[in-house]
Design a protein around this motif. Structure first.
Motif: not given
Length: 234
Positions: A167, A171, A218
């Motif tokens: 990712q 996110v 993240n």
């Protein structure tokens, strides 16, 4: 207000709310009926026992790791007399490699008992179907002295490292909660368990509202390519 958070993480999950005959579908997120069934199993309730107190709990779920849909094709033979009789072909759908944080909100004493039951369940727990056990023995994430919405927004992200690495640096996690009947933009679904009695299972309707996604940083994510910078340097 008190909320109980639950980890729903496993190799396979199946959350059907409209499966009929030879096609057993799954929703992309856990159903209230499926999670109430998990809580009832943890407490040792039989399928014929009352579940009104559990069905009255407000339910919500956060999508931490969106799984992929897989299909299992099954055949069977029923032996009647001397000749085997083929059964209808069936298709069962599952979510693979998915992870969710689910939660229920309601009476603090009831939720405390559910928390203890999840830690020492009477019956085996499964994620929608018996073939789908949880990946972690510790299913309960504990009680939170706040609203369900706030508890789901503040809980740390539970996705696996391999998923996080695919990712971006930021996110956005989908968040769905029970809403009062008639709420604008809510989806109505027949997903409130009234009885799990196998002789006559009954389900009522509930409104589901998709809230603003939960934004998470993240640290394992990859940098997004800067296409504008590439164009400017050409």
């Amino acid at each position: 207000m008190t909320a109980l958070l639950i980890r729903l993480d496993g190799p396979l999950q199946a959350w059907g709310d409209a499966s009929r005959f030879v096609r057993r579908h799954t929703r992309r997120e856990p159903t209230k009926s499926g999670v109430i069934g998990l809580l009832a199993a943890a407490q040792g309730r039989r399928r014929t026992d009352p579940i009104e107190d559990l069905a009255a709990l407000r339910f919500g779920v956060r999508v931490d790791q969106r799984g992929r849909l897989v299909r299992d094709f099954q055949t069977a033979i029923r032996r009647t007399g001397r000749k085997p009789a083929p059964m209808p072909l069936s298709y069962r759908y599952y979510l693979a490699d998915a992870a969710f944080v689910a939660g229920v909100e309601g009476d603090a004493e009831l939720l405390h008992g559910l928390d203890q039951a999840l830690r020492t369940p009477t019956f085996p727990l499964y994620l929608g179907r018996r073939a789908c056990p949880p990946a972690d023995a510790e299913v309960s994430l504990g009680l939170r002295d706040t609203t369900l919405d706030e508890a789901l927004r503040s809980e740390p992200w539970l996705a696996r490292p391999w998923y996080r690495s695919r990712q971006g640096r930021t996110v956005h996690l989908d968040l769905l909660v029970d809403a009062p009947p008639g709420t604008p933009d809510a989806e109505t679904t027949r997903d409130v368990p009234l009885s799990f009695d196998p002789v006559r299972r009954e389900y009522g309707w509930r409104d589901v509202l998709r809230l603003a996604p939960v934004e998470m940083a993240n640290d394992l994510g990859r940098d997004e390519p800067d296409f504008m910078a590439a164009l400017g340097g050409a």
